[in-house]
Design a protein around this motif. Structure first.
Motif, PDB file in Angstrom:
ATOM      1  N   PRO A  29      -6.919 -44.501 -13.340  1.00 31.78           N
ATOM      2  CA  PRO A  29      -7.406 -45.329 -12.236  1.00 31.78           C
ATOM      3  C   PRO A  29      -8.009 -44.491 -11.112  1.00 31.78           C
ATOM      4  O   PRO A  29      -8.808 -45.002 -10.322  1.00 31.78           O
ATOM      5  CB  PRO A  29      -6.134 -46.007 -11.731  1.00 31.78           C
ATOM      6  CG  PRO A  29      -5.049 -45.006 -12.019  1.00 31.78           C
ATOM      7  CD  PRO A  29      -5.445 -44.380 -13.335  1.00 31.78           C
ATOM      8  N   LEU A  30      -7.631 -43.230 -11.056  1.00 32.92           N
ATOM      9  CA  LEU A  30      -8.105 -42.418  -9.931  1.00 32.92           C
ATOM     10  C   LEU A  30      -9.586 -42.117 -10.069  1.00 32.92           C
ATOM     11  O   LEU A  30     -10.326 -42.092  -9.091  1.00 32.92           O
ATOM     12  CB  LEU A  30      -7.296 -41.111  -9.837  1.00 32.92           C
ATOM     13  CG  LEU A  30      -5.793 -41.292  -9.673  1.00 32.92           C
ATOM     14  CD1 LEU A  30      -5.103 -39.942  -9.529  1.00 32.92           C
ATOM     15  CD2 LEU A  30      -5.461 -42.166  -8.470  1.00 32.92           C
ATOM     16  N   GLN A  31     -10.018 -41.904 -11.305  1.00 34.31           N
ATOM     17  CA  GLN A  31     -11.445 -41.668 -11.527  1.00 34.31           C
ATOM     18  C   GLN A  31     -12.239 -42.900 -11.149  1.00 34.31           C
ATOM     19  O   GLN A  31     -13.310 -42.805 -10.559  1.00 34.31           O
ATOM     20  CB  GLN A  31     -11.683 -41.400 -13.016  1.00 34.31           C
ATOM     21  CG  GLN A  31     -11.132 -40.118 -13.477  1.00 34.31           C
ATOM     22  CD  GLN A  31     -12.160 -39.411 -14.343  1.00 34.31           C
ATOM     23  OE1 GLN A  31     -13.119 -38.863 -13.823  1.00 34.31           O
ATOM     24  NE2 GLN A  31     -11.979 -39.439 -15.636  1.00 34.31           N
ATOM     25  N   PRO A  74      -2.277 -27.939   0.352  1.00 36.88           N
ATOM     26  CA  PRO A  74      -0.872 -28.187   0.016  1.00 36.88           C
ATOM     27  C   PRO A  74      -0.479 -29.666   0.169  1.00 36.88           C
ATOM     28  O   PRO A  74      -1.062 -30.423   0.956  1.00 36.88           O
ATOM     29  CB  PRO A  74      -0.120 -27.293   0.991  1.00 36.88           C
ATOM     30  CG  PRO A  74      -1.066 -26.156   1.228  1.00 36.88           C
ATOM     31  CD  PRO A  74      -2.425 -26.807   1.264  1.00 36.88           C
ATOM     32  N   PHE A  75       0.530 -30.010  -0.589  1.00 31.96           N
ATOM     33  CA  PHE A  75       0.955 -31.399  -0.798  1.00 31.96           C
ATOM     34  C   PHE A  75       1.095 -32.211   0.500  1.00 31.96           C
ATOM     35  O   PHE A  75       0.621 -33.335   0.597  1.00 31.96           O
ATOM     36  CB  PHE A  75       2.302 -31.346  -1.540  1.00 31.96           C
ATOM     37  CG  PHE A  75       2.684 -32.572  -2.295  1.00 31.96           C
ATOM     38  CD1 PHE A  75       1.802 -33.607  -2.552  1.00 31.96           C
ATOM     39  CD2 PHE A  75       3.987 -32.685  -2.796  1.00 31.96           C
ATOM     40  CE1 PHE A  75       2.191 -34.726  -3.275  1.00 31.96           C
ATOM     41  CE2 PHE A  75       4.385 -33.795  -3.515  1.00 31.96           C
ATOM     42  CZ  PHE A  75       3.494 -34.818  -3.751  1.00 31.96           C
ATOM     43  N   ALA A  76       1.743 -31.602   1.496  1.00 33.83           N
ATOM     44  CA  ALA A  76       2.058 -32.366   2.714  1.00 33.83           C
ATOM     45  C   ALA A  76       0.992 -32.260   3.788  1.00 33.83           C
ATOM     46  O   ALA A  76       1.121 -32.845   4.857  1.00 33.83           O
ATOM     47  CB  ALA A  76       3.394 -31.879   3.282  1.00 33.83           C
ATOM     48  N   GLY A 105       2.718 -40.268  -3.253  1.00 34.91           N
ATOM     49  CA  GLY A 105       3.766 -39.328  -2.863  1.00 34.91           C
ATOM     50  C   GLY A 105       3.327 -38.488  -1.682  1.00 34.91           C
ATOM     51  O   GLY A 105       4.062 -38.325  -0.705  1.00 34.91           O
ATOM     52  N   ALA A 106       2.095 -37.975  -1.762  1.00 31.49           N
ATOM     53  CA  ALA A 106       1.546 -37.166  -0.677  1.00 31.49           C
ATOM     54  C   ALA A 106       1.510 -37.966   0.619  1.00 31.49           C
ATOM     55  O   ALA A 106       1.718 -37.438   1.701  1.00 31.49           O
ATOM     56  CB  ALA A 106       0.146 -36.699  -1.042  1.00 31.49           C
ATOM     57  N   THR A 107       1.249 -39.266   0.502  1.00 26.28           N
ATOM     58  CA  THR A 107       1.027 -40.095   1.676  1.00 26.28           C
ATOM     59  C   THR A 107       2.319 -40.663   2.245  1.00 26.28           C
ATOM     60  O   THR A 107       2.640 -40.472   3.411  1.00 26.28           O
ATOM     61  CB  THR A 107       0.105 -41.278   1.287  1.00 26.28           C
ATOM     62  OG1 THR A 107      -1.061 -40.754   0.670  1.00 26.28           O
ATOM     63  CG2 THR A 107      -0.257 -42.100   2.508  1.00 26.28           C
ATOM     64  N   GLU A 133       1.834 -45.584  -7.734  1.00 25.32           N
ATOM     65  CA  GLU A 133       3.239 -45.979  -7.635  1.00 25.32           C
ATOM     66  C   GLU A 133       4.231 -44.996  -8.257  1.00 25.32           C
ATOM     67  O   GLU A 133       5.297 -45.411  -8.712  1.00 25.32           O
ATOM     68  CB  GLU A 133       3.443 -47.402  -8.185  1.00 25.32           C
ATOM     69  CG  GLU A 133       2.587 -48.426  -7.432  1.00 25.32           C
ATOM     70  CD  GLU A 133       2.983 -49.878  -7.717  1.00 25.32           C
ATOM     71  OE1 GLU A 133       3.582 -50.133  -8.771  1.00 25.32           O
ATOM     72  OE2 GLU A 133       2.687 -50.731  -6.857  1.00 25.32           O
ATOM     73  N   ALA A 134       3.895 -43.719  -8.243  1.00 22.53           N
ATOM     74  CA  ALA A 134       4.885 -42.681  -8.598  1.00 22.53           C
ATOM     75  C   ALA A 134       4.231 -41.314  -8.441  1.00 22.53           C
ATOM     76  O   ALA A 134       3.016 -41.204  -8.260  1.00 22.53           O
ATOM     77  CB  ALA A 134       5.397 -42.839 -10.023  1.00 22.53           C
ATOM     78  N   TYR A 135       5.071 -40.277  -8.507  1.00 23.93           N
ATOM     79  CA  TYR A 135       4.561 -38.910  -8.583  1.00 23.93           C
ATOM     80  C   TYR A 135       4.127 -38.702 -10.017  1.00 23.93           C
ATOM     81  O   TYR A 135       4.904 -38.306 -10.872  1.00 23.93           O
ATOM     82  CB  TYR A 135       5.661 -37.892  -8.279  1.00 23.93           C
ATOM     83  CG  TYR A 135       6.284 -37.970  -6.911  1.00 23.93           C
ATOM     84  CD1 TYR A 135       5.509 -37.848  -5.769  1.00 23.93           C
ATOM     85  CD2 TYR A 135       7.662 -38.129  -6.761  1.00 23.93           C
ATOM     86  CE1 TYR A 135       6.088 -37.890  -4.509  1.00 23.93           C
ATOM     87  CE2 TYR A 135       8.244 -38.167  -5.500  1.00 23.93           C
ATOM     88  CZ  TYR A 135       7.452 -38.048  -4.383  1.00 23.93           C
ATOM     89  OH  TYR A 135       8.029 -38.081  -3.146  1.00 23.93           O
ATOM     90  N   MET A 136       2.853 -38.962 -10.293  1.00 28.41           N
ATOM     91  CA  MET A 136       2.403 -38.904 -11.678  1.00 28.41           C
ATOM     92  C   MET A 136       2.165 -37.474 -12.133  1.00 28.41           C
ATOM     93  O   MET A 136       2.494 -37.102 -13.252  1.00 28.41           O
ATOM     94  CB  MET A 136       1.136 -39.731 -11.862  1.00 28.41           C
ATOM     95  CG  MET A 136       1.345 -41.219 -11.664  1.00 28.41           C
ATOM     96  SD  MET A 136       2.748 -41.847 -12.639  1.00 28.41           S
ATOM     97  CE  MET A 136       2.785 -43.556 -12.092  1.00 28.41           C
TER      98      MET A 136
HETATM   99  C1  LIG Z   1       5.635 -28.827  -1.456  1.00 31.88           C
HETATM  100  C2  LIG Z   1       5.417 -29.266  -2.843  1.00 31.88           C
HETATM  101  N1  LIG Z   1       6.413 -29.912  -3.498  1.00 31.88           N
HETATM  102  C3  LIG Z   1       6.208 -30.338  -4.759  1.00 31.88           C
HETATM  103  C4  LIG Z   1       5.025 -30.123  -5.386  1.00 31.88           C
HETATM  104  C5  LIG Z   1       4.869 -30.569  -6.804  1.00 31.88           C
HETATM  105  N2  LIG Z   1       3.966 -31.713  -6.933  1.00 31.88           N
HETATM  106  C6  LIG Z   1       2.668 -31.533  -7.205  1.00 31.88           C
HETATM  107  S1  LIG Z   1       1.839 -32.947  -7.368  1.00 31.88           S
HETATM  108  C7  LIG Z   1       3.248 -33.853  -7.138  1.00 31.88           C
HETATM  109  C8  LIG Z   1       3.247 -35.327  -7.253  1.00 31.88           C
HETATM  110  C9  LIG Z   1       2.056 -35.981  -6.685  1.00 31.88           C
HETATM  111  O1  LIG Z   1       2.323 -37.337  -6.585  1.00 31.88           O
HETATM  112  P1  LIG Z   1       1.372 -38.328  -5.812  1.00 31.88           P
HETATM  113  O2  LIG Z   1       1.123 -37.852  -4.443  1.00 31.88           O
HETATM  114  O3  LIG Z   1       1.936 -39.676  -5.930  1.00 31.88           O
HETATM  115  O4  LIG Z   1      -0.012 -38.198  -6.584  1.00 31.88           O
HETATM  116  P2  LIG Z   1      -0.343 -38.510  -8.113  1.00 31.88           P
HETATM  117  O5  LIG Z   1      -0.085 -37.259  -8.879  1.00 31.88           O
HETATM  118  O6  LIG Z   1       0.520 -39.631  -8.540  1.00 31.88           O
HETATM  119  O7  LIG Z   1      -1.778 -38.853  -8.073  1.00 31.88           O
HETATM  120  C10 LIG Z   1       4.329 -33.025  -6.899  1.00 31.88           C
HETATM  121  C11 LIG Z   1       5.702 -33.502  -6.684  1.00 31.88           C
HETATM  122  C12 LIG Z   1       4.018 -29.443  -4.660  1.00 31.88           C
HETATM  123  N3  LIG Z   1       2.798 -29.194  -5.171  1.00 31.88           N
HETATM  124  N4  LIG Z   1       4.246 -29.053  -3.405  1.00 31.88           N
END
Ligand SMILES: Cc1ncc(C[n+]2csc(CCOP(=O)(O)OP(=O)(O)O)c2C)c(N)n1
Ligand code: SF4
Lengths: 303, 404
Positions: A29-31, A74-76, A105-107, A133-136
């Motif tokens: 779905p992301l594409q 980075p994720f956050a 998850g990021a959001t 709806e999840a950390y995919m």
């Molecule tokens: C600080 C940190 N913790 C954990 C991870 C591992 N990690 C990478 S992507 C991800 C999940 C992403 O989930 P989401 O934001 O919902 O995006 P999606 O993959 O579902 O598109 C995680 C836990 C990371 N990269 N950085």
């Protein structure tokens, strides 16, 4: 750019906003969503992408399938990075869109403090939360927006908490623009992006994005699931634009509960809900009704 | 230090270290500043905010919700072509940790002041170098100032060093919490016109710029072959090596501007005829030098090697000075648990087995060590070596007696 037309969509159908050969799963779905975003902005924007499936989808450096400038971060960090980036380019007289494209998850979880900060500062950024709806990317772990009772690898018997309502939380940040959208309604999503981009300030779009592997459903069900979410009333399309909250056209019929398809139709195509009992579905429906009440009341308040 | 005639107009000011750093940021005409309050850093960004409010500095100040976001914001700003600055201390620096690495390996120029402070628990706002030294593997160039003038000079030169095409690594400028940050000292500040001729605005396209409508550059997606990762690290290593020369060149130009000469990565006082070498970093080097001078008067042949930049690691300088000494004593205001002093650990590899060695852990959590105390510690080390021959003390915990 005005409202999108079918002719325009057809024209864009042949434009390679994302080059072929990506690393996305079949039916991703992301594409679909990112292409729609690119259509809305005619491929002219810069993107900030935190860790998630979208950091993997473009394929491997030194190549990339994305055709716009992209900063993987980075994720956050994406809302904060985008804040700095947009201020830098604006100082340099560049007015194009800076878009954060981020997972749920990021959001909703790890990047939430930074999101809240960027929103309350009203940074001139469009933030699209692509909600599968999840950390995919890490293999389907429960996030703050995973649905109640959904199976994930960290909620093997079903998630016990409710889905966080990120769009409403953003609304309470008093930003000028907040909307929900769905990858099954490209014209609605594209129009929303275009309307959002007419506003200087923080714009937030919560994009519903059903993920076949993560939801344990057939690869061909991505759009079907997204559409059923809207048609059953489980996902409400609405838009808040500078003081006014409205139900978006695709969701208008479902204000009337009798016109909604039965929730079961949406549930039964998803393996992640296979363990649900009829009374669970009933409870889910109650939660959904309360959500409709809330959104309709908000539409009255923000008239 | 100020022996040469300054070529440029300078103003004599009296500023605390934090305000001196802010002054340098203003003169560098930074475009974007983002930071989060933490003692003893806060005075820097308070002063910068005032400068922006008064129109003395035309920059965006981004009031973020955390240090992680502060570094992420200035990182984004740098990727968008801006000259950007942040500052922090201790817990704030550790909150940034992930971004430190991302910023460095992204190769964008950035400058950060690190006002050194101990890490809790217990809560302690006083000086210690463990925080800034925890950055040492991340890819930042790391300096530590000895006094307010040097904190100012290091900040201003940091932009020139970081933006140099041969370097393109972020630069951290360390200054000791309270001892420099909150202590007023006189300093000479060059005029804006003189700084402008020496430090032009940043070229946003070096190394690359992420901007809407711009070239479709991608920074940071997965490498197709993990060897790319190793190549990137090797490039960073080469840039660190190149930075040694660039730092020398930048200070050389800067000395023409200000008349102030510094050693490049290190400075050695009374070293040429020394048989013993003390090594230190940061503000307390002044007290150690005072003790060295008094020991000299008593006939002890000791010198002081002061580290100005710990990254890139001044291996050649340190190795060169150690060569021919009878003993080396290293003062660490930091502690690597399970190891000992960080400087002692890093330098011990350069000390031949035939040379006496002592690593001293002192001043942790900010307790004062007087010149008298330094003198005693160094004298004891020299006496012991002279008396017993080879001495090897990897760590000596210098803990003064306290009332309990
Ligand atoms: C600080 C940190 N913790 C954990 C991870 C591992 N990690 C990478 S992507 C991800 C999940 C992403 O989930 P989401 O934001 O919902 O995006 P999606 O993959 O579902 O598109 C995680 C836990 C990371 N990269 N950085
Ligand atoms: S796991 Fe889902 S969101 Fe991620 S790439 Fe595959 S289909 Fe797309």
């Amino acid at each position: 750019m005005g409202m999108v037309t079918i002719t325009e969509l057809h024209r864009y159908g042949r434009t390679k906003f994302i080059m072929p050969g990506t690393a996305a799963c079949p039916g991703c779905p992301l594409q679909v969503g990112m292409r729609q975003l690119a259509m809305a902005l005619d491929g002219k924007f810069a993107m900030v992408i935190p860790a998630g499936c979208s950091s993997v989808i473009p394929g491997i450096a030194p190549y990339t399938a994305y055709t716009v400038p992209v900063l993987h971060v980075p994720f956050a960090s994406s809302p904060a990075v985008a804040s700095g980036l947009v201020r830098a380019v604006r100082q340099r007289g560049i007015n194009g869109p800076v878009v954060v494209w981020a997972g749920d998850g990021a959001t909703a979880d790890i990047g939430f403090a930074a999101l809240s900060g960027a929103a309350y500062r009203n940074e001139d950024v469009l933030y699209v939360m692509a909600d599968n709806e999840a950390y995919m990317n890490t293999g389907i772990q429960a996030s703050g927006t995973t649905s109640w009772m959904a199976w994930t690898t960290t909620s093997p018997r079903g998630k016990t908490e409710d889905k966080k309502d990120v769009a409403l939380i953003m609304l309470m940040h008093k930003v000028p623009y907040v909307a929900t959208a769905s990858i099954a309604y490209p014209m609605d999503f594209i129009d929303k992006v275009r309307r959002a981009m007419q506003i200087k300030g923080f714009k937030f779009i919560h994009l519903h994005a059903p993920c076949p592997p993560g939801w344990k459903m057939d690869d061909s069900y991505t759009v079907r699931a997204a559409r059923l979410a809207v048609e059953t009333g489980a996902w409400i399309l609405w838009e808040y634009n500078q003081g006014r909250l409205t139900i978006s056209p695709p969701s208008i019929p479902y204000k009337d509960k009798s016109r909604r398809r039965s929730l079961e139709e949406y549930i039964k195509i998803q393996g992640r809900f296979a363990h649900l009992k009829p009374e669970d579905i009933k409870l889910m429906e109650d939660k959904m009704d309360r959500q409709w009440d809330l959104i309709l009341k908000l539409a009255e308040i923000y008239k | 230090m100020s022996s040469q005639v300054p070529l440029a107009k300078q103003a004599r000011k009296v500023l605390v270290g934090d305000h001196a750093v802010a002054e340098a940021v203003k003169l560098a005409k930074v475009n974007i500043v983002s930071a989060y309050p933490i003692t003893p850093q806060t005075l820097i960004v308070e002063r910068i905010s005032e400068m922006i409010e008064k129109g003395e500095l035309r920059a965006d100040y981004v009031r973020v919700e955390s240090e992680f976001a502060a570094l992420a914001t200035v990182y984004g700003a740098a990727a968008g072509g801006a000259r950007a600055f942040t500052a922090t201390s201790s817990h704030g620096l550790f909150y940034m940790y992930e971004m430190l690495w991302w910023a460095a390996a992204s190769r964008v120029p950035l400058v950060m002041a690190v006002v050194t402070r101990a890490l809790g628990p217990p809560w302690n706002i006083h000086d210690e170098h463990t925080d800034i030294l925890a950055m040492r593997d991340s890819g930042w160039i790391i300096g530590m100032a000895q006094n307010v003038q040097e904190a100012f000079d290091m900040t201003l030169t940091a932009f020139k060093i970081s933006e140099n095409e041969k370097v393109l690594l972020p630069v951290a400028v360390g200054l000791d919490g309270f001892i420099l940050s909150h202590t007023a000292e006189p300093l000479d500040v060059p005029s804006q016109e003189d700084v402008d001729t020496w430090l032009p605005p940043r070229n946003p396209r070096i190394p690359y710029v992420i901007e809407p409508g711009g070239e479709a550059i991608t920074m940071g997606n997965l490498p197709g072959n993990d060897v790319y990762h190793a190549i990137l690290k090797k490039y960073m290593d080469e840039s660190m090596e190149a930075a040694k020369k660039v730092i020398a060149e930048v200070y050389d130009e800067y000395s023409k501007l200000t008349g102030r000469n510094y050693g490049v990565l290190t400075e050695c006082y009374k070293c040429s005829d020394a048989k013993y070498l003390a090594v230190s970093m940061g503000a307390w080097s002044g007290d150690i030098l005072n003790a060295v001078e008094r020991l000299r008067n008593e006939g002890y042949p000791i010198g002081l090697l002061r580290i100005r930049y710990i990254r890139p690691f001044p291996e050649e300088d340190i190795g060169g000075w150690i060569n021919g000494m009878k003993g080396v004593i290293i003062f660490d205001r930091d502690y690597s648990a399970g190891m000992g002093g960080v400087l002692a650990s890093e330098i011990s590899g350069l000390v031949p087995s035939s040379i006496s060695f002592e690593g001293v852990l002192a001043g942790l959590g900010g307790f004062d060590v007087s010149a008298d105390e330094f003198k005693t510690i160094m004298r004891d080390f020299v006496d012991k070596t002279e008396r017993e021959g080879l001495v090897k003390i990897r760590k000596y915990w210098y803990i003064p007696k306290i009332e309990r």
